[in-house]
Design an enzyme around this catalytic site. Structure first.
Site, PDB file in Angstrom:
ATOM      1  N   HIS A  22       0.846  -1.197   0.000  1.00  0.00           N
ATOM      2  CA  HIS A  22       0.000   0.000   0.000  1.00  0.00           C
ATOM      3  C   HIS A  22       0.882   1.248   0.000  1.00  0.00           C
ATOM      4  O   HIS A  22       1.786   1.372   0.805  1.00  0.00           O
ATOM      5  CB  HIS A  22      -0.913  -0.007   1.228  1.00  0.00           C
ATOM      6  CG  HIS A  22      -1.714   1.242   1.367  1.00  0.00           C
ATOM      7  ND1 HIS A  22      -1.799   1.924   2.544  1.00  0.00           N
ATOM      8  CD2 HIS A  22      -2.449   1.934   0.469  1.00  0.00           C
ATOM      9  CE1 HIS A  22      -2.567   2.987   2.382  1.00  0.00           C
ATOM     10  NE2 HIS A  22      -2.969   3.016   1.125  1.00  0.00           N
ATOM     11  N   ASP A  30       6.272   5.778 -21.447  1.00  0.00           N
ATOM     12  CA  ASP A  30       6.302   5.689 -22.905  1.00  0.00           C
ATOM     13  C   ASP A  30       7.698   5.288 -23.386  1.00  0.00           C
ATOM     14  O   ASP A  30       8.629   5.133 -22.599  1.00  0.00           O
ATOM     15  CB  ASP A  30       5.813   6.981 -23.556  1.00  0.00           C
ATOM     16  CG  ASP A  30       6.686   8.201 -23.286  1.00  0.00           C
ATOM     17  OD1 ASP A  30       7.897   8.061 -23.025  1.00  0.00           O
ATOM     18  OD2 ASP A  30       6.149   9.322 -23.362  1.00  0.00           O
ATOM     19  N   ASP A  64      -4.997   3.910  -4.687  1.00  0.00           N
ATOM     20  CA  ASP A  64      -5.040   4.359  -3.298  1.00  0.00           C
ATOM     21  C   ASP A  64      -6.189   5.344  -3.085  1.00  0.00           C
ATOM     22  O   ASP A  64      -6.366   6.279  -3.865  1.00  0.00           O
ATOM     23  CB  ASP A  64      -3.712   5.027  -2.946  1.00  0.00           C
ATOM     24  CG  ASP A  64      -3.465   5.119  -1.461  1.00  0.00           C
ATOM     25  OD1 ASP A  64      -4.445   5.092  -0.684  1.00  0.00           O
ATOM     26  OD2 ASP A  64      -2.299   5.226  -1.064  1.00  0.00           O
ATOM     27  N   MET A  74       2.789  13.601 -16.527  1.00  0.00           N
ATOM     28  CA  MET A  74       3.737  14.682 -16.769  1.00  0.00           C
ATOM     29  C   MET A  74       3.047  15.808 -17.531  1.00  0.00           C
ATOM     30  O   MET A  74       2.404  15.562 -18.556  1.00  0.00           O
ATOM     31  CB  MET A  74       4.925  14.153 -17.585  1.00  0.00           C
ATOM     32  CG  MET A  74       6.025  15.169 -17.806  1.00  0.00           C
ATOM     33  SD  MET A  74       7.332  14.555 -18.913  1.00  0.00           S
ATOM     34  CE  MET A  74       7.986  13.182 -17.990  1.00  0.00           C
ATOM     35  N   TYR A 113       9.945  13.255 -13.058  1.00  0.00           N
ATOM     36  CA  TYR A 113      11.141  12.395 -13.070  1.00  0.00           C
ATOM     37  C   TYR A 113      11.608  12.081 -11.657  1.00  0.00           C
ATOM     38  O   TYR A 113      11.984  10.942 -11.351  1.00  0.00           O
ATOM     39  CB  TYR A 113      12.282  13.065 -13.844  1.00  0.00           C
ATOM     40  CG  TYR A 113      12.118  13.095 -15.344  1.00  0.00           C
ATOM     41  CD1 TYR A 113      11.627  12.000 -16.045  1.00  0.00           C
ATOM     42  CD2 TYR A 113      12.473  14.215 -16.076  1.00  0.00           C
ATOM     43  CE1 TYR A 113      11.490  12.032 -17.419  1.00  0.00           C
ATOM     44  CE2 TYR A 113      12.343  14.257 -17.455  1.00  0.00           C
ATOM     45  CZ  TYR A 113      11.846  13.160 -18.123  1.00  0.00           C
ATOM     46  OH  TYR A 113      11.710  13.189 -19.482  1.00  0.00           O
ATOM     47  N   TYR A 131       4.134  12.282 -23.981  1.00  0.00           N
ATOM     48  CA  TYR A 131       3.562  12.420 -22.633  1.00  0.00           C
ATOM     49  C   TYR A 131       2.703  11.214 -22.249  1.00  0.00           C
ATOM     50  O   TYR A 131       1.762  11.334 -21.471  1.00  0.00           O
ATOM     51  CB  TYR A 131       2.776  13.737 -22.492  1.00  0.00           C
ATOM     52  CG  TYR A 131       3.667  14.943 -22.674  1.00  0.00           C
ATOM     53  CD1 TYR A 131       4.465  15.402 -21.625  1.00  0.00           C
ATOM     54  CD2 TYR A 131       3.733  15.593 -23.898  1.00  0.00           C
ATOM     55  CE1 TYR A 131       5.308  16.488 -21.795  1.00  0.00           C
ATOM     56  CE2 TYR A 131       4.573  16.687 -24.082  1.00  0.00           C
ATOM     57  CZ  TYR A 131       5.354  17.129 -23.024  1.00  0.00           C
ATOM     58  OH  TYR A 131       6.196  18.207 -23.187  1.00  0.00           O
ATOM     59  N   GLY A 132       3.070  10.057 -22.750  1.00  0.00           N
ATOM     60  CA  GLY A 132       2.362   8.821 -22.431  1.00  0.00           C
ATOM     61  C   GLY A 132       2.928   8.150 -21.192  1.00  0.00           C
ATOM     62  O   GLY A 132       3.299   6.977 -21.237  1.00  0.00           O
ATOM     63  N   ASN A 133       3.011   8.900 -20.091  1.00  0.00           N
ATOM     64  CA  ASN A 133       3.583   8.407 -18.838  1.00  0.00           C
ATOM     65  C   ASN A 133       2.597   8.652 -17.708  1.00  0.00           C
ATOM     66  O   ASN A 133       1.974   9.715 -17.641  1.00  0.00           O
ATOM     67  CB  ASN A 133       4.870   9.172 -18.494  1.00  0.00           C
ATOM     68  CG  ASN A 133       5.854   9.185 -19.626  1.00  0.00           C
ATOM     69  OD1 ASN A 133       6.360   8.153 -20.025  1.00  0.00           O
ATOM     70  ND2 ASN A 133       6.116  10.366 -20.177  1.00  0.00           N
TER      71      ASN A 133
END
Length: 142
Positions: A22, A30, A64, A74, A113, A131-133
């Site tokens: 937890h 990406d 959560d 991001m 980051y 921006y695929g994060n």
């Protein structure tokens, strides 16, 4: 193969998801993300998009509910209010799949980051959209 387990969840990824506790965080990154050099263990999923991995992860992992923002992406450099197509897709998947859907919040690039460096795990996908994060914080099962 296992029943009712998305086949994109490799043995290594399933093990990591089960080992997480937890509050631990997972980064789904990406293809451009510095996954191997950021710090945590990095599992490769080059043949899958970030959206596919997000859906698979949320099929077995709760978000959560004890924090206001269990899903972080991001922000676009120079335009923090922009919403990239990948992030729109992530929000749709969270709304459809998560046991406790949450609104995605953005983090400035270097803050993202830094947060990723302290995550439990990074899953490096073949996602080519910019921006695929996304960072997800694991919740509990009641």
């Amino acid at each position: 193969m296992l029943r009712n387990i998305d086949p994109l969840l490799s043995p290594d990824l399933l093990h990591a998801l089960r080992a997480m506790g937890h509050g631990d965080e997972i980064v789904i990154a990406d293809a451009n993300f510095p996954g191997s050099s950021t710090g945590p263990d990095c599992i490769r999923a080059d043949g899958s998009s970030a959206s596919e991995i997000l859906r698979a992860v949320l099929s077995v992992m709760p978000l959560d509910t004890f924090v206001p923002h269990p899903a972080l992406t991001m922000q676009v450099v120079g335009d923090p209010d922009a919403t990239p197509e990948a992030v729109k897709d992530f929000q749709r998947i969270i709304n459809e799949t998560a046991d406790n859907p949450a609104q995605i919040q953005g983090l400035e690039r270097f803050s993202f980051y830094e947060r990723a460096a302290s995550a439990y795990l990074i899953v490096q996908t073949g996602e080519r959209r910019l921006y695929g994060n996304i960072i997800l914080k694991k919740g509990v099962i009641g």
